[in-house]
Design a protein around this motif. Structure first.
Motif, PDB file in Angstrom:
ATOM      1  N   ALA A  24      39.383   1.488  42.606  1.00  0.00           N
ATOM      2  CA  ALA A  24      39.869   0.394  43.450  1.00  0.00           C
ATOM      3  C   ALA A  24      41.371   0.467  43.722  1.00  0.00           C
ATOM      4  CB  ALA A  24      39.525  -0.942  42.795  1.00  0.00           C
ATOM      5  N   ARG A  25      42.045   1.476  43.199  1.00  0.00           N
ATOM      6  CA  ARG A  25      43.511   1.564  43.381  1.00  0.00           C
ATOM      7  C   ARG A  25      43.935   1.476  44.834  1.00  0.00           C
ATOM      8  NH1 ARG A  25      44.331   5.504  38.939  1.00  0.00           N
ATOM      9  NH2 ARG A  25      44.997   4.158  37.248  1.00  0.00           N
ATOM     10  N   GLN A  26      43.177   2.106  45.726  1.00  0.00           N
ATOM     11  CA  GLN A  26      43.569   2.117  47.140  1.00  0.00           C
ATOM     12  C   GLN A  26      43.429   0.741  47.792  1.00  0.00           C
ATOM     13  OE1 GLN A  26      41.019   3.960  45.889  1.00  0.00           O
ATOM     14  NE2 GLN A  26      39.198   3.678  47.118  1.00  0.00           N
ATOM     15  N   SER A  27      42.751  -0.201  47.132  1.00  0.00           N
ATOM     16  CA  SER A  27      42.596  -1.547  47.691  1.00  0.00           C
ATOM     17  C   SER A  27      43.866  -2.377  47.567  1.00  0.00           C
ATOM     18  CB  SER A  27      41.455  -2.285  46.986  1.00  0.00           C
ATOM     19  OG  SER A  27      40.245  -1.603  47.200  1.00  0.00           O
ATOM     20  N   GLY A  28      44.769  -1.981  46.683  1.00  0.00           N
ATOM     21  CA  GLY A  28      46.036  -2.697  46.552  1.00  0.00           C
ATOM     22  C   GLY A  28      46.231  -3.365  45.214  1.00  0.00           C
ATOM     23  N   PRO A  29      45.410  -4.379  44.873  1.00  0.00           N
ATOM     24  CA  PRO A  29      45.642  -5.113  43.632  1.00  0.00           C
ATOM     25  C   PRO A  29      45.444  -4.242  42.394  1.00  0.00           C
ATOM     26  CG  PRO A  29      44.103  -6.287  45.060  1.00  0.00           C
ATOM     27  CD  PRO A  29      44.319  -4.932  45.654  1.00  0.00           C
ATOM     28  N   THR A  30      46.090  -4.649  41.301  1.00  0.00           N
ATOM     29  CA  THR A  30      45.881  -3.985  40.013  1.00  0.00           C
ATOM     30  C   THR A  30      44.526  -4.417  39.464  1.00  0.00           C
ATOM     31  OG1 THR A  30      46.831  -5.788  38.726  1.00  0.00           O
ATOM     32  CG2 THR A  30      48.360  -4.088  39.522  1.00  0.00           C
ATOM     33  N   GLY A  31      44.109  -3.780  38.384  1.00  0.00           N
ATOM     34  CA  GLY A  31      42.829  -4.139  37.770  1.00  0.00           C
ATOM     35  C   GLY A  31      42.753  -5.604  37.393  1.00  0.00           C
ATOM     36  N   ALA A  32      43.796  -6.115  36.772  1.00  0.00           N
ATOM     37  CA  ALA A  32      43.799  -7.529  36.386  1.00  0.00           C
ATOM     38  C   ALA A  32      43.786  -8.420  37.624  1.00  0.00           C
ATOM     39  CB  ALA A  32      45.015  -7.829  35.524  1.00  0.00           C
ATOM     40  N   GLN A  33      44.499  -8.012  38.657  1.00  0.00           N
ATOM     41  CA  GLN A  33      44.551  -8.815  39.879  1.00  0.00           C
ATOM     42  C   GLN A  33      43.207  -8.840  40.595  1.00  0.00           C
ATOM     43  OE1 GLN A  33      47.858  -6.961  41.847  1.00  0.00           O
ATOM     44  NE2 GLN A  33      49.339  -8.404  40.978  1.00  0.00           N
ATOM     45  N   TRP A  34      42.497  -7.704  40.648  1.00  0.00           N
ATOM     46  CA  TRP A  34      41.203  -7.731  41.320  1.00  0.00           C
ATOM     47  C   TRP A  34      40.234  -8.605  40.552  1.00  0.00           C
ATOM     48  CZ3 TRP A  34      37.333  -5.990  38.319  1.00  0.00           C
ATOM     49  CH2 TRP A  34      37.508  -4.872  37.494  1.00  0.00           C
ATOM     50  N   ARG A  35      40.331  -8.606  39.208  1.00  0.00           N
ATOM     51  CA  ARG A  35      39.471  -9.496  38.420  1.00  0.00           C
ATOM     52  C   ARG A  35      39.777 -10.952  38.760  1.00  0.00           C
ATOM     53  NH1 ARG A  35      40.736  -8.160  32.817  1.00  0.00           N
ATOM     54  NH2 ARG A  35      39.323  -9.840  32.265  1.00  0.00           N
ATOM     55  N   ALA A  36      41.077 -11.271  38.897  1.00  0.00           N
ATOM     56  CA  ALA A  36      41.467 -12.637  39.252  1.00  0.00           C
ATOM     57  C   ALA A  36      40.925 -13.010  40.634  1.00  0.00           C
ATOM     58  CB  ALA A  36      42.988 -12.781  39.217  1.00  0.00           C
ATOM     59  N   LEU A  37      41.040 -12.106  41.584  1.00  0.00           N
ATOM     60  CA  LEU A  37      40.524 -12.382  42.928  1.00  0.00           C
ATOM     61  C   LEU A  37      39.023 -12.665  42.898  1.00  0.00           C
ATOM     62  CD1 LEU A  37      42.417  -9.683  45.046  1.00  0.00           C
ATOM     63  CD2 LEU A  37      42.728 -12.178  45.153  1.00  0.00           C
ATOM     64  N   LEU A  38      38.297 -11.877  42.142  1.00  0.00           N
ATOM     65  CA  LEU A  38      36.848 -12.063  42.081  1.00  0.00           C
ATOM     66  C   LEU A  38      36.480 -13.387  41.401  1.00  0.00           C
ATOM     67  CD1 LEU A  38      35.738  -8.396  41.327  1.00  0.00           C
ATOM     68  CD2 LEU A  38      35.547  -9.639  43.490  1.00  0.00           C
ATOM     69  N   VAL A  39      37.250 -13.776  40.377  1.00  0.00           N
ATOM     70  CA  VAL A  39      36.994 -15.067  39.719  1.00  0.00           C
ATOM     71  C   VAL A  39      37.278 -16.217  40.686  1.00  0.00           C
ATOM     72  CG1 VAL A  39      37.746 -16.632  37.874  1.00  0.00           C
ATOM     73  CG2 VAL A  39      37.344 -14.216  37.369  1.00  0.00           C
ATOM     74  N   VAL A  40      38.407 -16.139  41.406  1.00  0.00           N
ATOM     75  CA  VAL A  40      38.750 -17.204  42.355  1.00  0.00           C
ATOM     76  C   VAL A  40      37.716 -17.256  43.486  1.00  0.00           C
ATOM     77  CG1 VAL A  40      40.471 -18.023  44.028  1.00  0.00           C
ATOM     78  CG2 VAL A  40      41.201 -17.208  41.772  1.00  0.00           C
ATOM     79  N   GLN A  41      37.214 -16.099  43.887  1.00  0.00           N
ATOM     80  CA  GLN A  41      36.183 -16.085  44.925  1.00  0.00           C
ATOM     81  C   GLN A  41      34.901 -16.739  44.413  1.00  0.00           C
ATOM     82  OE1 GLN A  41      33.385 -13.502  45.330  1.00  0.00           O
ATOM     83  NE2 GLN A  41      32.914 -14.025  47.430  1.00  0.00           N
ATOM     84  N   ARG A  42      34.562 -16.489  43.172  1.00  0.00           N
ATOM     85  CA  ARG A  42      33.350 -17.063  42.585  1.00  0.00           C
ATOM     86  C   ARG A  42      33.493 -18.557  42.316  1.00  0.00           C
ATOM     87  NH1 ARG A  42      30.796 -13.883  37.825  1.00  0.00           N
ATOM     88  NH2 ARG A  42      29.983 -12.724  39.571  1.00  0.00           N
ATOM     89  N   TYR A  43      34.716 -18.989  41.960  1.00  0.00           N
ATOM     90  CA  TYR A  43      34.977 -20.390  41.612  1.00  0.00           C
ATOM     91  C   TYR A  43      36.136 -20.939  42.448  1.00  0.00           C
ATOM     92  CZ  TYR A  43      32.332 -18.917  37.478  1.00  0.00           C
ATOM     93  OH  TYR A  43      31.381 -18.404  36.645  1.00  0.00           O
ATOM     94  N   PRO A  44      35.926 -21.156  43.743  1.00  0.00           N
ATOM     95  CA  PRO A  44      37.015 -21.676  44.580  1.00  0.00           C
ATOM     96  C   PRO A  44      37.521 -23.014  44.032  1.00  0.00           C
ATOM     97  CG  PRO A  44      35.036 -21.241  45.899  1.00  0.00           C
ATOM     98  CD  PRO A  44      34.674 -21.031  44.472  1.00  0.00           C
ATOM     99  N   GLY A  45      38.838 -23.161  43.970  1.00  0.00           N
ATOM    100  CA  GLY A  45      39.436 -24.390  43.459  1.00  0.00           C
ATOM    101  C   GLY A  45      39.664 -24.377  41.962  1.00  0.00           C
ATOM    102  N   ILE A  46      39.370 -23.256  41.307  1.00  0.00           N
ATOM    103  CA  ILE A  46      39.593 -23.135  39.871  1.00  0.00           C
ATOM    104  C   ILE A  46      41.082 -23.338  39.581  1.00  0.00           C
ATOM    105  CG2 ILE A  46      39.948 -20.617  39.947  1.00  0.00           C
ATOM    106  CD1 ILE A  46      38.402 -20.428  37.295  1.00  0.00           C
ATOM    107  N   ASN A  47      41.405 -23.908  38.423  1.00  0.00           N
ATOM    108  CA  ASN A  47      42.821 -24.047  38.080  1.00  0.00           C
ATOM    109  C   ASN A  47      43.272 -22.839  37.262  1.00  0.00           C
ATOM    110  OD1 ASN A  47      42.413 -24.521  35.243  1.00  0.00           O
ATOM    111  ND2 ASN A  47      41.934 -26.646  35.684  1.00  0.00           N
ATOM    112  N   GLN A  48      44.580 -22.715  37.097  1.00  0.00           N
ATOM    113  CA  GLN A  48      45.134 -21.538  36.422  1.00  0.00           C
ATOM    114  C   GLN A  48      44.690 -21.445  34.964  1.00  0.00           C
ATOM    115  OE1 GLN A  48      49.130 -21.137  39.143  1.00  0.00           O
ATOM    116  NE2 GLN A  48      49.415 -21.406  36.989  1.00  0.00           N
TER     117      GLN A  48
END
Length: 151
Positions: A24-48
């Motif tokens: 996934a390196r060519q997608s831009g985000p780091t590994g931790a960031q892509w995990r965060a994106l996927l969590v936010v996508q799964r749970y829109p409105g989640i808090n930090q």
């Protein structure tokens, strides 16, 4: 041969994240960031705080990650209507193609790692792992203590 399912699951998760990160390196985000994106996508409105819990990181780490993703215009913070001190997190429109690409990469990787298994074996494995996860989640939700089994 004795096997430790918990260690095996942890090792598979670690190796899967490592391989996914390489792909996934060519997608831009780091590994931790892509995990965060996927969590936010799964749970829109989640808090930090909940994001940190899902990622198994400290809240300050999640905050820094969200800062970077917000700077990259992939996540937006909105005031939580129920708690003015908290931020609700949402993907931006700019994040949609990145998340789609990450999901496609994950699907290809999963297809590859399970390619030596039959469809029935994949279904059985998924069902068994889901049962294990669900039991742990239920115990956590109920505040149950781990059962001790000897012998």
């Amino acid at each position: 041969m004795e096997s430790n399912i918990a260690f095996l699951c942890s090792d598979i998760g670690r190796l899967f994240r490592k391989r996914f990160g390489e792909l996934a390196r060519q997608s831009g985000p780091t590994g931790a960031q892509w995990r965060a994106l996927l969590v936010v996508q799964r749970y829109p409105g989640i808090n930090q705080g909940m994001l940190a819990e899902h990622l198994d990181v400290e809240p300050i780490t999640a905050c820094r990650m969200v800062d970077r993703l917000e700077q990259a215009k992939l996540i937006e913070r909105r005031r939580d209507p129920n708690d003015r001190r908290a931020w609700a997190l949402f993907l931006t429109e700019a994040a949609v193609p990145t998340v789609s690409e990450l999901k496609a990469t994950g699907a290809r990787l999963l297809d590859w790692v399970t390619s030596d298994l039959t469809e029935q074996e994949v279904e059985t494995l998924s069902r068994c792992l889901s049962k294990i996860r669900d039991k742990i989640v239920t115990a956590e939700e109920n505040g149950s203590q781990q059962e001790s089994h000897n012998g």
